[in-house]
Design a protein around this motif. Sequence first.
Motif, PDB file in Angstrom:
ATOM      1  N   LYS A 227      14.312  15.274  -1.316  1.00 45.30           N
ATOM      2  CA  LYS A 227      13.874  13.872  -1.356  1.00 45.30           C
ATOM      3  C   LYS A 227      13.064  13.454  -0.131  1.00 45.30           C
ATOM      4  O   LYS A 227      12.479  12.375  -0.114  1.00 45.30           O
ATOM      5  N   LYS A 228      13.070  14.242   0.918  1.00 44.19           N
ATOM      6  CA  LYS A 228      12.262  13.833   2.079  1.00 44.19           C
ATOM      7  C   LYS A 228      11.710  15.059   2.807  1.00 44.19           C
ATOM      8  O   LYS A 228      12.154  16.191   2.584  1.00 44.19           O
ATOM      9  N   ASN A 229      10.743  14.771   3.656  1.00 45.19           N
ATOM     10  CA  ASN A 229      10.044  15.827   4.394  1.00 45.19           C
ATOM     11  C   ASN A 229       9.422  16.852   3.445  1.00 45.19           C
ATOM     12  O   ASN A 229       9.549  18.067   3.625  1.00 45.19           O
ATOM     13  N   LEU A 230       8.772  16.310   2.444  1.00 45.72           N
ATOM     14  CA  LEU A 230       8.102  17.117   1.430  1.00 45.72           C
ATOM     15  C   LEU A 230       6.610  16.804   1.494  1.00 45.72           C
ATOM     16  O   LEU A 230       6.238  15.633   1.477  1.00 45.72           O
ATOM     17  N   ILE A 231       5.787  17.826   1.605  1.00 46.24           N
ATOM     18  CA  ILE A 231       4.340  17.566   1.620  1.00 46.24           C
ATOM     19  C   ILE A 231       3.689  18.209   0.394  1.00 46.24           C
ATOM     20  O   ILE A 231       4.074  19.285  -0.030  1.00 46.24           O
ATOM     21  N   GLU A 232       2.737  17.492  -0.170  1.00 44.82           N
ATOM     22  CA  GLU A 232       1.995  18.001  -1.332  1.00 44.82           C
ATOM     23  C   GLU A 232       0.743  18.718  -0.817  1.00 44.82           C
ATOM     24  O   GLU A 232       0.014  18.169   0.013  1.00 44.82           O
ATOM     25  N   LEU A 233       0.509  19.912  -1.310  1.00 42.75           N
ATOM     26  CA  LEU A 233      -0.676  20.671  -0.906  1.00 42.75           C
ATOM     27  C   LEU A 233      -1.751  20.584  -1.981  1.00 42.75           C
ATOM     28  O   LEU A 233      -1.436  20.471  -3.171  1.00 42.75           O
ATOM     29  N   SER A 234      -2.991  20.673  -1.550  1.00 48.74           N
ATOM     30  CA  SER A 234      -4.096  20.838  -2.502  1.00 48.74           C
ATOM     31  C   SER A 234      -4.195  22.330  -2.829  1.00 48.74           C
ATOM     32  O   SER A 234      -3.569  23.171  -2.160  1.00 48.74           O
ATOM     33  N   GLU A 235      -5.008  22.682  -3.826  1.00 49.40           N
ATOM     34  CA  GLU A 235      -5.114  24.095  -4.201  1.00 49.40           C
ATOM     35  C   GLU A 235      -5.650  24.942  -3.039  1.00 49.40           C
ATOM     36  O   GLU A 235      -5.173  26.055  -2.794  1.00 49.40           O
ATOM     37  N   SER A 236      -6.612  24.397  -2.295  1.00 51.69           N
ATOM     38  CA  SER A 236      -7.158  25.186  -1.177  1.00 51.69           C
ATOM     39  C   SER A 236      -6.118  25.315  -0.062  1.00 51.69           C
ATOM     40  O   SER A 236      -6.047  26.339   0.629  1.00 51.69           O
ATOM     41  N   GLU A 237      -5.282  24.280   0.093  1.00 52.36           N
ATOM     42  CA  GLU A 237      -4.235  24.373   1.110  1.00 52.36           C
ATOM     43  C   GLU A 237      -3.155  25.398   0.711  1.00 52.36           C
ATOM     44  O   GLU A 237      -2.560  26.032   1.584  1.00 52.36           O
ATOM     45  N   VAL A 238      -2.926  25.526  -0.585  1.00 49.86           N
ATOM     46  CA  VAL A 238      -1.956  26.538  -1.043  1.00 49.86           C
ATOM     47  C   VAL A 238      -2.410  27.920  -0.589  1.00 49.86           C
ATOM     48  O   VAL A 238      -1.628  28.722  -0.072  1.00 49.86           O
ATOM     49  N   SER A 239      -3.700  28.182  -0.781  1.00 45.39           N
ATOM     50  CA  SER A 239      -4.229  29.491  -0.374  1.00 45.39           C
ATOM     51  C   SER A 239      -4.041  29.701   1.121  1.00 45.39           C
ATOM     52  O   SER A 239      -3.613  30.772   1.564  1.00 45.39           O
ATOM     53  N   ALA A 240      -4.358  28.677   1.895  1.00 45.92           N
ATOM     54  CA  ALA A 240      -4.215  28.792   3.349  1.00 45.92           C
ATOM     55  C   ALA A 240      -2.742  28.994   3.716  1.00 45.92           C
ATOM     56  O   ALA A 240      -2.396  29.835   4.551  1.00 45.92           O
ATOM     57  N   TRP A 241      -1.886  28.216   3.086  1.00 53.02           N
ATOM     58  CA  TRP A 241      -0.430  28.296   3.341  1.00 53.02           C
ATOM     59  C   TRP A 241       0.085  29.712   3.094  1.00 53.02           C
ATOM     60  O   TRP A 241       0.849  30.263   3.883  1.00 53.02           O
ATOM     61  N   MET A 242      -0.362  30.298   1.994  1.00 53.46           N
ATOM     62  CA  MET A 242       0.153  31.611   1.629  1.00 53.46           C
ATOM     63  C   MET A 242      -0.432  32.736   2.496  1.00 53.46           C
ATOM     64  O   MET A 242       0.055  33.867   2.456  1.00 53.46           O
TER      65      MET A 242
ATOM     66  N   ASP B  41       8.414  12.559  13.818  1.00 55.93           N
ATOM     67  CA  ASP B  41       9.261  13.448  14.613  1.00 55.93           C
ATOM     68  C   ASP B  41      10.180  14.282  13.724  1.00 55.93           C
ATOM     69  O   ASP B  41      11.384  14.065  13.671  1.00 55.93           O
ATOM     70  N   VAL B  42       9.597  15.231  13.006  1.00 55.67           N
ATOM     71  CA  VAL B  42      10.421  16.127  12.188  1.00 55.67           C
ATOM     72  C   VAL B  42      10.129  17.573  12.592  1.00 55.67           C
ATOM     73  O   VAL B  42       9.048  17.874  13.118  1.00 55.67           O
ATOM     74  N   THR B  43      11.079  18.452  12.338  1.00 51.45           N
ATOM     75  CA  THR B  43      10.904  19.857  12.730  1.00 51.45           C
ATOM     76  C   THR B  43      10.370  20.693  11.574  1.00 51.45           C
ATOM     77  O   THR B  43       9.493  21.524  11.749  1.00 51.45           O
ATOM     78  N   TYR B  44      10.961  20.468  10.394  1.00 50.67           N
ATOM     79  CA  TYR B  44      10.553  21.247   9.225  1.00 50.67           C
ATOM     80  C   TYR B  44      10.180  20.331   8.057  1.00 50.67           C
ATOM     81  O   TYR B  44      10.793  19.270   7.882  1.00 50.67           O
ATOM     82  N   VAL B  45       9.201  20.764   7.294  1.00 46.56           N
ATOM     83  CA  VAL B  45       8.887  20.109   6.023  1.00 46.56           C
ATOM     84  C   VAL B  45       8.823  21.203   4.948  1.00 46.56           C
ATOM     85  O   VAL B  45       8.734  22.392   5.262  1.00 46.56           O
TER      86      VAL B  45
END
Lengths: 312, 155
Positions: free
Chosen positions: B88-103, B115-119
């Motif tokens: 329910k929190k600290n969730l970020i939505e990625l775009s398709e190009s960001e998915v590629s970068a993330w992976m 001020d969060v450590t992990y999302v």
Amino acid sequence: MSRPIELSDDLSGLMEGIPDMEVELYREAITRPLPECARVNTLKMQEAEVVQMLEERGWTLRPVPWARYGYFIDSTEGVGSSVYHMAGLIYIQGPLSMLPAESLDVRPGDRVLDLCAAPGSKSTQMAQLMENRGVLVCNEVSTKRIRPLISNLQRFGVLNHLVTQVDGRRFSRFASHTFDRVLVDVPCSSLGIAAKDWSLVRTYSKTVSERLSRLQLSLLISAFDCLREGGLLVYSTCTVHPLENEWPVSNLLEERDSAEVLSLRPSVLKSRSPLEEWEGLTFRSEVKRCFKAYPYDNWAEGFFVALIRRGR
Amino acid sequence: MRIEPLSQRELRSLEGELKRCYGIESLPKDLVFLAAGERKLKVSRVEVLEFSRTIRGVVNVGLYVVKMTRDGSSLSLEGSQLFGESIKKNLIELSESEVSAWMTGGPIIRTDLGDVTYVIAKFKNLYLGSGRVGRDGRVYPQIPKWRRVPENELD
């Protein structure tokens, strides 16, 4: 015109000795690349959602008629290094390789054993068909092959598994009459998938099949002994050699009275009748109920699959 | 190989941690959580755990889902997919190009996370595990090396 692939002397001799083998078609089949195929992972997302995601990416997908969740794929990007593969939304697997697990009729809640599990293609397929319920034991004797097995189970999101490292020939010593379903996809000479690696046919020696067939029979008997009464077993290879296909199944029937071969002939696949005799060996007539396809039958892998029930 | 499920106390601690980090209200009741060393946790099913005690040669049980660290908890790809909509929190939505970068393991720019450590990253209904939020406004995905897409494979 490219030079034809040279077969080793032993393999040429073998091919000439298999009565229904068309050697030139076999040569042609192994020069063609195998069709690109994958299973969509329904343990992570809905099938339709994944298919839509891949199609939006520009991939063309066509269902594999004999395997749930299987698709032929046409894509310009590398499927094996794609985001979707790495994220575990798809599992790359040959189309005929999907037949053994599909034939086993695993159900959610079953206790299932994959006796020679690495690298995990059929284990992940069965986990999917079990809907992550029940118990899936993935056994692999080789230390080197355990790591990719565990990685693939993780990537696919399989949570009802446990991995064991035991010589499959001895598994039944402590697990007899234990499983509802057993898959034994044995080590084999791989002559049905030589399109992946031509060195298999260039260096093939008949001693390979002679040695393997004894191992295959031991594994098959151990697998059968792990079954509960009424349970089902699938024995499969990706080779065309009668000594690795018809022979172990026929010998199981000699060794275990309660073994019964069931007919396996998917109508959507071309297949051929297994042999009744070869090189002076006579096989039990029930072996003819098994599935056998050479690589040129479906222009895919060559496979042999036996579906066996343990009766009383 | 001896595998033990978490105690009730450890489970309450995990539940509290996941609620604090990601707003996850409760743990799935049909799964057991197992300690897997190096502060990693796995999940399995009760019947699998029970069966593992009856046979020989067990070398692995369960699916790796969470790593506890001193300043938060990091979910694996499979862990985040398992908790899915209960995050329910600290969730970020990625775009398709960001998915590629993330992976590929490369960072994603997000300057509004506070001020969060992990999302946790998400693309459509695909959850892609945790990323560590840096002070430089970037989120560094915690994708293990063997899961990363080679950069030269991206178009």
